[in-house]
Design an enzyme around this catalytic site. Structure first.
Site, short mmCIF file in Angstrom:
data_model
loop_
_atom_site.label_atom_id
_atom_site.label_comp_id
_atom_site.label_asym_id
_atom_site.label_seq_id
_atom_site.Cartn_x
_atom_site.Cartn_y
_atom_site.Cartn_z
CB VAL A 45 -0.97 0.03 1.12
CG1 VAL A 45 -1.88 1.17 1.29
CG2 VAL A 45 -1.83 -1.22 1.14
CB CYS A 46 3.79 2.26 1.95
SG CYS A 46 3.31 1.88 3.46
CB THR A 47 4.82 0.51 -3.11
OG1 THR A 47 5.61 -0.10 -2.08
CG2 THR A 47 5.52 0.58 -4.38
CG LEU A 50 5.95 7.33 -0.27
CD1 LEU A 50 4.85 6.54 0.76
CD2 LEU A 50 7.12 7.34 0.14
#
Length: 220
Positions: A45-47, A50
């Site tokens: 999810v973080c990928t 950002l």
């Protein structure tokens, strides 16, 4: 430490980032800022998040806003992970990411998760960050706080929408209604008399004594 509230001065700090060491208030300067945390590098999810911030770099710049990320990983991980973000999202990450392995900034801004909330985001008793968002104005005051769980990626279009609302309501005596987006009607602030409203917002519409709509020119 007292709780951070809307209108509180954002705590200053020094930190190492992927763009070098910063002093937070000095880094903000005369701009607006979005400080956002993510649980960990090299996670799915973080990928996507950002990468989305990188895609919106011009939209942030147009509004005079600087974005800065944070996780509890070190600089080496950040640097390696940026390569993945760039490749997966077909982007070029240029905003700084804070390395907060000692969790000092995360603690200062109350970004850390709890085992009661999400045991998967606490490993061996060590908590990771949730998806916090702080919008901070040029006076270094906190204007918005949103906290998402680790499982839910953020809608950065909504964050831009809020920035548009905050900047517009700073310039005009108005508020923005539900689901407002730039160009739609606004609400005349309750502090404005009908006489003042007619001068400031010619042709405003009163649907209740406490609810008055007005249109604004595109360059308002």
């Amino acid at each position: 430490m007292s709780a951070l509230r809307l209108g509180s001065v954002a705590p200053d700090f020094k930190a190492n980032t992927t763009k070098g060491p910063i002093s937070f208030h000095e880094w903000i300067g005369d701009s607006w800022a979005v400080l956002f945390s993510h649980p960990a590098d090299f996670t799915p999810v973080c990928t996507t998040e950002l990468g989305e911030v990188a895609k919106l770099s011009r939209a942030f710049e147009k509004r005079g806003v600087k974005a800065i990320g944070l996780s509890t990983n070190g600089l080496d991980d950040h640097e390696k992970w940026i390569e993945d973000i760039n490749e997966v999202g077909n982007v070029d990450v240029q905003f700084p990411i804070i390395a907060d392995a000692d969790r000092k900034v995360a603690t200062l801004y109350d970004m850390l998760d709890s085992e009661e909330h999400d045991p998967t985001n606490v490993v061996n008793g060590i908590p990771f960050t949730v998806r916090s968002v702080f919008i901070i104005d040029p006076a270094k005051k906190i204007r918005l706080v949103i906290v998402y769980p680790a499982s839910c990626g953020r809608n950065f279009d909504e964050i831009l929408r809020v920035i548009d609302s905050l900047q517009l309501t700073d310039r005009k005596k108005i508020a923005t209604p539900a689901n407002w987006t730039p160009g739609k009607d606004v609400i005349v602030h309750v502090s404005v008399s009908n006489e003042e409203a007619e001068k400031e917002f010619p042709g405003y519409r009163q649907v209740r004594p406490y609810l008055r709509f007005a249109s604004l020119p595109a360059d308002a």
